[in-house]
Design a protein around this motif. Structure first.
Motif, PDB file in Angstrom:
ATOM      1  N   LYS A  38      -2.509   4.661  10.259  1.00 32.38           N
ATOM      2  CA  LYS A  38      -3.191   3.694   9.403  1.00 32.38           C
ATOM      3  C   LYS A  38      -4.693   3.830   9.636  1.00 32.38           C
ATOM      4  O   LYS A  38      -5.085   4.132  10.753  1.00 32.38           O
ATOM      5  CB  LYS A  38      -2.752   2.267   9.760  1.00 32.38           C
ATOM      6  N   LEU A  62       0.837  -1.197   0.000  1.00 33.90           N
ATOM      7  CA  LEU A  62       0.000   0.000   0.000  1.00 33.90           C
ATOM      8  C   LEU A  62       0.880   1.258   0.000  1.00 33.90           C
ATOM      9  O   LEU A  62       0.668   2.174  -0.801  1.00 33.90           O
ATOM     10  CB  LEU A  62      -0.896  -0.018   1.245  1.00 33.90           C
ATOM     11  N   GLU A  88       2.627   1.707  -3.373  1.00 38.88           N
ATOM     12  CA  GLU A  88       1.721   2.266  -4.379  1.00 38.88           C
ATOM     13  C   GLU A  88       1.545   3.771  -4.213  1.00 38.88           C
ATOM     14  O   GLU A  88       1.515   4.505  -5.186  1.00 38.88           O
ATOM     15  CB  GLU A  88       0.352   1.584  -4.304  1.00 38.88           C
TER      16      GLU A  88
END
Length: 120
Positions: free
Chosen positions: A103, A17, A20
């Motif tokens: 997060k 993640l 990306e």
């Protein structure tokens, strides 16, 4: 100026993640899944900044941050934390962390945290 980043997280999903989100704007120097690997890779690659998870096996992000800062006091380290880890976050800041993101990661907040640290 290309900034390269070391991504450190014991979760492959979280590393993917972050990769990306980051690879559009930064070079990925490498990835590590615990604090021991993070320290070795930091010394070897000397990235411009590190995205460091706090809770990891073998060696956590707080210890790894402290050791990287001893090795290179100018290291830029951004901690990745889960909601509810305020105590650990305080320890990470004491260990030398330069910033943090929470997060689940969202690209705008990740980029803002990085820009705050890099431009400081």
């Amino acid at each position: 100026m290309v900034n390269d980043v070391l991504i450190v997280d014991d979760s492959e999903f979280m590393r993917n993640l972050l990769r990306e989100i980051l690879e559009e704007n930064f070079e990925i120097a490498d990835e590590a899944e615990n604090g021991v690997e993070a320290i070795e890779l930091y010394k070897e690659k000397q990235p411009d900044f590190v995205m460091m998870d706090i809770v990891m096996p073998i060696r956590d992000g707080i210890d790894a941050t402290a050791e990287i800062k001893q090795f290179d006091s100018s290291a830029n380290i951004i901690m990745c934390t889960s909601i509810g880890q305020e105590e650990k976050m305080k320890k990470a800041i004491k260990a030398g962390a330069d910033g943090y993101i929470t997060k689940p990661f969202q690209k705008p907040s990740v980029m803002e945290a990085i820009n705050d640290v890099i431009s400081a």
